[in-house]
Enzyme design. Structure first.
Site, PDB file in Angstrom:
ATOM      1  N   ALA A  39       0.880   6.365  -0.123  1.00 53.29           N
ATOM      2  CA  ALA A  39       0.943   7.462   0.694  1.00 53.29           C
ATOM      3  C   ALA A  39       0.278   8.601   0.089  1.00 53.29           C
ATOM      4  O   ALA A  39      -0.243   8.640  -1.092  1.00 53.29           O
ATOM      5  CB  ALA A  39       2.436   8.159   0.851  1.00 53.29           C
ATOM      6  N   GLY A  60       3.227   3.355  -0.862  1.00 55.56           N
ATOM      7  CA  GLY A  60       3.434   3.134   0.369  1.00 55.56           C
ATOM      8  C   GLY A  60       2.318   2.068   0.925  1.00 55.56           C
ATOM      9  O   GLY A  60       2.397   0.980   1.960  1.00 55.56           O
ATOM     10  N   GLU A  95       4.403  -1.318   0.218  1.00 54.44           N
ATOM     11  CA  GLU A  95       5.437  -1.209   0.991  1.00 54.44           C
ATOM     12  C   GLU A  95       4.924  -1.607   2.293  1.00 54.44           C
ATOM     13  O   GLU A  95       5.812  -2.398   3.051  1.00 54.44           O
ATOM     14  CB  GLU A  95       5.978   0.172   1.061  1.00 54.44           C
ATOM     15  CG  GLU A  95       7.055   0.612  -0.181  1.00 54.44           C
ATOM     16  CD  GLU A  95       7.378   1.886   0.025  1.00 54.44           C
ATOM     17  OE1 GLU A  95       6.583   2.872   0.072  1.00 54.44           O
ATOM     18  OE2 GLU A  95       8.594   2.270  -0.255  1.00 54.44           O
ATOM     19  N   GLU A 125       6.015   5.315  -7.783  1.00 55.83           N
ATOM     20  CA  GLU A 125       6.773   6.617  -7.082  1.00 55.83           C
ATOM     21  C   GLU A 125       7.412   7.479  -8.170  1.00 55.83           C
ATOM     22  O   GLU A 125       7.400   8.804  -8.335  1.00 55.83           O
ATOM     23  CB  GLU A 125       7.632   6.233  -5.912  1.00 55.83           C
ATOM     24  CG  GLU A 125       6.915   6.104  -4.614  1.00 55.83           C
ATOM     25  CD  GLU A 125       6.555   4.660  -4.575  1.00 55.83           C
ATOM     26  OE1 GLU A 125       6.542   3.830  -5.640  1.00 55.83           O
ATOM     27  OE2 GLU A 125       6.009   4.098  -3.513  1.00 55.83           O
TER      28      GLU A 125
HETATM   29  N1  COA Z   1      -3.091   9.953  -2.302  1.00 57.87           N
HETATM   30  C1  COA Z   1      -4.110  10.844  -2.222  1.00 57.87           C
HETATM   31  N2  COA Z   1      -5.308  10.719  -2.555  1.00 57.87           N
HETATM   32  C2  COA Z   1      -5.305   9.531  -3.498  1.00 57.87           C
HETATM   33  C3  COA Z   1      -4.538   8.515  -3.456  1.00 57.87           C
HETATM   34  C4  COA Z   1      -3.064   8.815  -2.868  1.00 57.87           C
HETATM   35  N3  COA Z   1      -2.203   7.731  -2.851  1.00 57.87           N
HETATM   36  N4  COA Z   1      -5.045   7.550  -4.101  1.00 57.87           N
HETATM   37  C5  COA Z   1      -6.178   7.731  -4.676  1.00 57.87           C
HETATM   38  N5  COA Z   1      -6.444   9.049  -3.932  1.00 57.87           N
HETATM   39  C6  COA Z   1      -7.803   9.817  -3.909  1.00 57.87           C
HETATM   40  C7  COA Z   1      -8.016  10.335  -5.354  1.00 57.87           C
HETATM   41  O1  COA Z   1      -7.413  11.662  -5.269  1.00 57.87           O
HETATM   42  C8  COA Z   1      -9.623  10.520  -5.289  1.00 57.87           C
HETATM   43  O2  COA Z   1      -9.938  11.305  -4.371  1.00 57.87           O
HETATM   44  P1  COA Z   1     -11.265  12.635  -4.939  1.00 57.87           P
HETATM   45  O3  COA Z   1     -12.351  11.696  -5.033  1.00 57.87           O
HETATM   46  O4  COA Z   1     -11.231  13.485  -3.820  1.00 57.87           O
HETATM   47  O5  COA Z   1     -10.495  13.201  -5.906  1.00 57.87           O
HETATM   48  C9  COA Z   1     -10.039   9.244  -4.636  1.00 57.87           C
HETATM   49  O6  COA Z   1      -8.868   8.649  -3.773  1.00 57.87           O
HETATM   50  C10 COA Z   1     -10.283   8.131  -5.472  1.00 57.87           C
HETATM   51  O7  COA Z   1      -9.258   7.891  -6.478  1.00 57.87           O
HETATM   52  P2  COA Z   1      -9.517   7.938  -8.121  1.00 57.87           P
HETATM   53  O8  COA Z   1      -8.092   8.221  -8.655  1.00 57.87           O
HETATM   54  O9  COA Z   1     -10.675   8.928  -8.557  1.00 57.87           O
HETATM   55  O10 COA Z   1      -9.851   6.579  -8.544  1.00 57.87           O
HETATM   56  P3  COA Z   1      -9.523   5.447  -9.726  1.00 57.87           P
HETATM   57  O11 COA Z   1     -10.344   4.505  -9.645  1.00 57.87           O
HETATM   58  O12 COA Z   1      -9.726   6.624 -10.844  1.00 57.87           O
HETATM   59  O13 COA Z   1      -7.905   5.408  -9.781  1.00 57.87           O
HETATM   60  C11 COA Z   1      -5.851   4.763  -8.941  1.00 57.87           C
HETATM   61  C12 COA Z   1      -7.332   4.426  -8.853  1.00 57.87           C
HETATM   62  C13 COA Z   1      -5.399   3.810  -7.681  1.00 57.87           C
HETATM   63  C14 COA Z   1      -5.399   4.139 -10.352  1.00 57.87           C
HETATM   64  C15 COA Z   1      -5.492   6.033  -8.793  1.00 57.87           C
HETATM   65  O14 COA Z   1      -6.409   6.595  -7.634  1.00 57.87           O
HETATM   66  C16 COA Z   1      -3.929   6.342  -8.438  1.00 57.87           C
HETATM   67  O15 COA Z   1      -3.297   6.238  -9.473  1.00 57.87           O
HETATM   68  N6  COA Z   1      -3.621   6.668  -7.029  1.00 57.87           N
HETATM   69  C17 COA Z   1      -2.332   7.076  -7.044  1.00 57.87           C
HETATM   70  C18 COA Z   1      -1.493   5.885  -6.902  1.00 57.87           C
HETATM   71  C19 COA Z   1       0.030   6.371  -6.359  1.00 57.87           C
HETATM   72  O16 COA Z   1       0.728   6.875  -7.079  1.00 57.87           O
HETATM   73  N7  COA Z   1       0.346   6.000  -5.304  1.00 57.87           N
HETATM   74  C20 COA Z   1       1.915   6.183  -4.907  1.00 57.87           C
HETATM   75  C21 COA Z   1       2.020   7.322  -3.866  1.00 57.87           C
HETATM   76  S1  COA Z   1       3.583   7.618  -3.547  1.00 57.87           S
END
Ligand code: COA
Length: 261
Positions: free
Chosen positions: A67, A113, A116, A136
């Site tokens: 999400a 999400g 999910e 989460e």
């Molecule tokens: N919500 C909002 N934005 C998200 C996102 C999320 N769940 N997951 C990734 N993004 C965005 C990042 O903020 C970034 O945006 P920006 O370029 O404007 O800063 C872009 O997507 C790329 O992500 P980034 O984190 O730079 O890529 P990465 O390869 O370094 O890492 C992940 C990849 C998946 C490990 C990391 O993005 C992450 O941990 N995301 C969140 C996962 C999460 O906790 N999801 C559950 C939500 S309840």
């Protein structure tokens, strides 16, 4: 067909391919995307011509990275509860309750999400570089789109709690070994393999398939009696033209041509 900002829709001869198209945000589910997905699923499920729905993510990095955290970071308790309630009703339960089979083609990160949504689908195929998890609790919240219910159903309570409480990510092969995904294929074979499965499903009687999905789902719904549901649905199939066609085709040694009636 409706116009979408965050989705690509490709109807391939009865197989509706829905691609979440926010690759710069790793296809994170913001409010608009959830609403569009909800609409696209409803539209595809009600179209008689659509026999299978496939959901995937654009780019080669993510299915859905969860999400959109930026949208709920400031929410109150009431807003949090409303977010989960509305999201489950609008999208996640809608996918699970679709009468058209839904396959998730997991092409990279499926987190929060995103996992999910894949779990709400009826089947899951993952690319060998996919990573899955419910992170989460690392954000101070729990899965709110059905994850605490659907994960244990697929992998058992102990493994589900390990994944949820550790907030860790697992590789596709491990996800397959514990039953979280049905199969794992090389990344470039993900869509062809998914489409092949969809084609195989498409050959069969759509009303019978809808009854099969509802009967299997009834088994994990505490408000329903799965065996009673199966008996009712089994009987209902006998009233369809597809049943006449399927049995006649077998006896006449020809291929059945199901009309979904
Ligand atoms: N919500 C909002 N934005 C998200 C996102 C999320 N769940 N997951 C990734 N993004 C965005 C990042 O903020 C970034 O945006 P920006 O370029 O404007 O800063 C872009 O997507 C790329 O992500 P980034 O984190 O730079 O890529 P990465 O390869 O370094 O890492 C992940 C990849 C998946 C490990 C990391 O993005 C992450 O941990 N995301 C969140 C996962 C999460 O906790 N999801 C559950 C939500 S309840």
């Amino acid at each position: 067909m409706s116009h979408y900002h965050n989705l690509l829709i490709d109807d391939q001869d009865g197989i509706c391919l829905i691609t979440i198209n926010r690759p710069e945000k790793l296809n994170a589910l913001n409010k608009d995307t959830i609403q569009e997905l909800s609409r696209a699923i409803e539209e595809a499920d009600s179209a008689v011509s659509v026999r299978v729905i496939v959901i995937t993510g654009s780019g080669n990095k993510a299915f859905i990275a969860g999400a959109d955290i930026s949208e709920f970071a400031h929410f109150s308790q009431e807003q949090g509860q409303a977010l989960a309630t509305q999201g489950q009703a609008d999208l996640f339960d809608r996918v699970a309750n679709c009468s058209t089979p839904v396959i998730a083609a997991i092409n990279g990160y499926a987190l929060g999400g995103g996992l999910e949504l894949a779990m709400a689908a009826h089947m899951r195929i993952a690319s060998d570089d996919a990573k899955m998890g419910l992170p989460e609790v690392s954000l101070g919240v729990i899965p709110g789109y059905g994850g605490t219910q659907r994960l244990p159903e697929l992998v058992g309570k102990g493994r589900a709690l390990e994944l949820i409480c550790s907030a860790g990510m697992i590789e596709a092969q491990h996800a397959c070994a514990i039953g979280l995904v049905n199969s794992v294929v090389p990344a470039d074979e993900l869509l062809p393999t998914t489409m092949k499965l969809a084609q195989k499903i498409k050959r069969n009687a759509p009303i019978a398939i809808a009854h099969a999905i509802a009967s299997v789902s009834a088994g994990s719904d505490p408000k329903k009696d799965g065996y009673a549901h199966e008996k009712m649905a089994f009987g209902a199939c006998f009233a369809t033209a597809d049943f006449k066609e399927g049995t006649s085709a077998f006896l006449e040694k020809r291929k059945a041509n199901f009309k979904g009636a």
